[in-house]
Design an enzyme around this catalytic site. Sequence first.
Site, PDB file in Angstrom:
ATOM      1  N   PHE A 144       0.821  -1.220   0.000  1.00 25.40           N
ATOM      2  CA  PHE A 144       0.000   0.000   0.000  1.00 25.40           C
ATOM      3  C   PHE A 144       0.854   1.269   0.000  1.00 25.40           C
ATOM      4  O   PHE A 144       0.352   2.351   0.276  1.00 25.40           O
ATOM      5  CB  PHE A 144      -0.925   0.025   1.217  1.00 25.40           C
ATOM      6  N   GLU A 186       4.693   5.959  -4.075  1.00 26.81           N
ATOM      7  CA  GLU A 186       6.029   6.350  -4.511  1.00 26.81           C
ATOM      8  C   GLU A 186       6.405   7.693  -3.905  1.00 26.81           C
ATOM      9  O   GLU A 186       5.564   8.576  -3.761  1.00 26.81           O
ATOM     10  CB  GLU A 186       6.075   6.455  -6.036  1.00 26.81           C
ATOM     11  N   ASN A 195      -7.000   0.686  -4.146  1.00 23.67           N
ATOM     12  CA  ASN A 195      -6.542   1.535  -5.246  1.00 23.67           C
ATOM     13  C   ASN A 195      -7.712   2.005  -6.102  1.00 23.67           C
ATOM     14  O   ASN A 195      -7.743   3.149  -6.560  1.00 23.67           O
ATOM     15  CB  ASN A 195      -5.526   0.789  -6.108  1.00 23.67           C
ATOM     16  N   LEU A 232      -8.888  14.347  -2.913  1.00 23.15           N
ATOM     17  CA  LEU A 232      -9.950  15.196  -3.451  1.00 23.15           C
ATOM     18  C   LEU A 232      -9.346  16.399  -4.166  1.00 23.15           C
ATOM     19  O   LEU A 232      -9.996  17.444  -4.281  1.00 23.15           O
ATOM     20  CB  LEU A 232     -10.891  15.655  -2.337  1.00 23.15           C
ATOM     21  N   GLY A 247      -7.689  17.776 -10.848  1.00 21.29           N
ATOM     22  CA  GLY A 247      -6.548  18.058 -11.729  1.00 21.29           C
ATOM     23  C   GLY A 247      -6.715  17.449 -13.096  1.00 21.29           C
ATOM     24  O   GLY A 247      -7.831  17.229 -13.580  1.00 21.29           O
ATOM     25  N   CYS A 301       0.458   2.322 -10.604  1.00 16.57           N
ATOM     26  CA  CYS A 301      -0.556   1.510  -9.924  1.00 16.57           C
ATOM     27  C   CYS A 301      -1.986   1.759 -10.389  1.00 16.57           C
ATOM     28  O   CYS A 301      -2.651   0.837 -10.864  1.00 16.57           O
ATOM     29  CB  CYS A 301      -0.466   1.735  -8.417  1.00 16.57           C
ATOM     30  N   LYS A 322      -3.016   0.684 -14.100  1.00 18.39           N
ATOM     31  CA  LYS A 322      -2.880  -0.762 -14.322  1.00 18.39           C
ATOM     32  C   LYS A 322      -3.843  -1.546 -13.422  1.00 18.39           C
ATOM     33  O   LYS A 322      -4.514  -2.480 -13.875  1.00 18.39           O
ATOM     34  CB  LYS A 322      -1.428  -1.149 -14.008  1.00 18.39           C
ATOM     35  N   LYS A 332       3.567  12.395 -10.845  1.00 22.25           N
ATOM     36  CA  LYS A 332       3.292  13.238  -9.680  1.00 22.25           C
ATOM     37  C   LYS A 332       4.639  13.799  -9.239  1.00 22.25           C
ATOM     38  O   LYS A 332       5.686  13.300  -9.677  1.00 22.25           O
ATOM     39  CB  LYS A 332       2.616  12.441  -8.555  1.00 22.25           C
ATOM     40  N   ARG A 385       5.698   6.405 -15.616  1.00 27.38           N
ATOM     41  CA  ARG A 385       4.732   5.395 -16.082  1.00 27.38           C
ATOM     42  C   ARG A 385       3.306   5.955 -16.060  1.00 27.38           C
ATOM     43  O   ARG A 385       2.866   6.487 -15.055  1.00 27.38           O
ATOM     44  CB  ARG A 385       4.851   4.125 -15.226  1.00 27.38           C
TER      45      ARG A 385
HETATM   46  C1  UDX Z   1      -0.776   4.729  -5.223  1.00 32.62           C
HETATM   47  C2  UDX Z   1      -1.442   4.512  -3.858  1.00 32.62           C
HETATM   48  O1  UDX Z   1      -1.578   5.784  -3.205  1.00 32.62           O
HETATM   49  C3  UDX Z   1      -0.629   3.537  -3.017  1.00 32.62           C
HETATM   50  O2  UDX Z   1      -1.344   3.258  -1.813  1.00 32.62           O
HETATM   51  C4  UDX Z   1      -0.462   2.228  -3.799  1.00 32.62           C
HETATM   52  O3  UDX Z   1       0.350   1.315  -3.060  1.00 32.62           O
HETATM   53  C5  UDX Z   1       0.195   2.522  -5.143  1.00 32.62           C
HETATM   54  O4  UDX Z   1      -0.590   3.473  -5.865  1.00 32.62           O
HETATM   55  P1  UDX Z   1       1.214   6.180  -6.186  1.00 32.62           P
HETATM   56  O5  UDX Z   1       0.892   5.588  -7.520  1.00 32.62           O
HETATM   57  O6  UDX Z   1       2.647   6.267  -5.777  1.00 32.62           O
HETATM   58  O7  UDX Z   1       0.462   5.385  -5.019  1.00 32.62           O
HETATM   59  O8  UDX Z   1       0.675   7.692  -6.216  1.00 32.62           O
HETATM   60  P2  UDX Z   1      -0.457   8.569  -5.493  1.00 32.62           P
HETATM   61  O9  UDX Z   1       0.203   9.532  -4.601  1.00 32.62           O
HETATM   62  O10 UDX Z   1      -1.527   7.738  -4.908  1.00 32.62           O
HETATM   63  O11 UDX Z   1      -1.054   9.367  -6.763  1.00 32.62           O
HETATM   64  C6  UDX Z   1      -1.583   8.658  -7.886  1.00 32.62           C
HETATM   65  C7  UDX Z   1      -2.058   9.639  -8.937  1.00 32.62           C
HETATM   66  O12 UDX Z   1      -3.234  10.318  -8.497  1.00 32.62           O
HETATM   67  C8  UDX Z   1      -1.066  10.728  -9.325  1.00 32.62           C
HETATM   68  O13 UDX Z   1      -1.078  10.900 -10.721  1.00 32.62           O
HETATM   69  C9  UDX Z   1      -1.593  11.967  -8.624  1.00 32.62           C
HETATM   70  O14 UDX Z   1      -1.253  13.177  -9.297  1.00 32.62           O
HETATM   71  C10 UDX Z   1      -3.088  11.717  -8.676  1.00 32.62           C
HETATM   72  N1  UDX Z   1      -3.842  12.409  -7.611  1.00 32.62           N
HETATM   73  C11 UDX Z   1      -3.683  12.043  -6.313  1.00 32.62           C
HETATM   74  C12 UDX Z   1      -4.771  13.389  -7.946  1.00 32.62           C
HETATM   75  O15 UDX Z   1      -4.939  13.726  -9.132  1.00 32.62           O
HETATM   76  N2  UDX Z   1      -5.506  13.959  -6.955  1.00 32.62           N
HETATM   77  C13 UDX Z   1      -5.375  13.618  -5.648  1.00 32.62           C
HETATM   78  O16 UDX Z   1      -6.103  14.173  -4.805  1.00 32.62           O
HETATM   79  C14 UDX Z   1      -4.422  12.614  -5.308  1.00 32.62           C
END
Ligand code: UDX
Length: 398
Positions: free
Chosen positions: A120, A123, A176, A218, A221, A228, A231, A288, A295
């Site tokens: 969980f 990155e 996820n 929330l 964007g 993650c 996929k 992010k 990816r």
């Molecule tokens: C995610 C999960 O958070 C993590 O628990 C799981 O193990 C792997 O997948 P990660 O992919 O590293 O982690 O990124 P995360 O910080 O969750 O952001 C995912 C995407 O959502 C990014 O592109 C981010 O920009 C976007 N995002 C996130 C939004 O657009 N709005 C938000 O409020 C939060």
Amino acid sequence: MRDIQSERIKLLQSGHVPIYEPGLGDLIIKNKERLSFTLNVDEALAHAEIVFVCVDTPPTSAGDADLSRVWSVLRSLKGAAHLAAVVVKSTVPVGTGARARSVLDEAGLGHVGYASNPEFTAEGRAVSDFLNPDRVVIGASDAETARLVEELHQGVNGDVVVMDIPSAEMARMASNALLATKISFINEIANICEATGADIGNVSKAVGLDHRLGRHFLQAGIGWGGSCFPKDSEALKQLASNTGYHPQLLSAVIEVNNLQKRRAIQKLKDQLGTLEGTQIALLGLTFKPGTDDMREAPSAVLASRLLAEGAAVRCWDPLARPADVEPWTSTTRHESVLDAVTGADAAIVVTEWPQLREVTWGEARGLMRRPVLYDGRNLLGPQTMRDLGFTYLSVGRP
Ligand code: UDX
């Protein structure tokens, strides 16, 4: 620890981390006496009592998770004399545990326990997420295997929940999918805000203050990306479809996300007319901030759509690796934001890198051919940017 990529193993052996992950290098150095890295599976298994399977499970052409690497690791365990349990960290579809049992049995490992211990961590925050998790989920074949895996988590500051294997596998997929759902939902509300005059910043704040809904994920964007969400949501959709169930909500969550990226292109077209012959700057490329990972980054979709429309793409990012940007032919990469926007007809904030807050935007405005700025992450102040002379567009804000 074993990997099949010799470059990675060499780097790790010399105390270097092959990926950008804050805190991981220090942790490896601190524990170097207890860590070893090898390409040789027999060496890795020589005294191993517990094996963690952490290989990737990329999508097949049908969109399912490709488990061939998981099976290959399980088969390589044949003959591991001290093995008591196999723990799968990789993201796998529900039902993998049952198939894994057969593979282990065929390899003469019928006495070895099996557990699903889903990942969980996010990155850029992997070390702190691992040490302070909201929960540790263990789906185990038997009580002794659950105990072994739980014992390994002593010192980890979070609740441990033990359950059956399919539920643990589903817990990862569902978490996820729900996080992705929250983002697609707020993006859809943002789009409706644009049409009706509400401000998504205020709406998100008010919605998030309801403790039943929570304030995280929330942030409206340009859409979600990464290794993650795209996929895993697709894999869950295929898993459901393979059983004959049509996952309508999940399908909509994915579609809203795909459209959100294309919406940015439409907004530029509304401002510039045709994109043919224009120069567009992409500010931020990684999916992010705080990572070098490209990816499923929204920037890749934007670049490819812009190139298809006949625009030239100029880009800036502090961490993205040049090799990941190379496939976008005709894209030029710049060291500074000001260089990237020079002569541009429009700029898009794709990733909310904090460096973008520090840009001297008045100067940037003077360098651009036309002052169109689409802030895909609502990073900057609308009034400030308009006062500087920008035609400033953002997501869900009047
Ligand atoms: C995610 C999960 O958070 C993590 O628990 C799981 O193990 C792997 O997948 P990660 O992919 O590293 O982690 O990124 P995360 O910080 O969750 O952001 C995912 C995407 O959502 C990014 O592109 C981010 O920009 C976007 N995002 C996130 C939004 O657009 N709005 C938000 O409020 C939060």
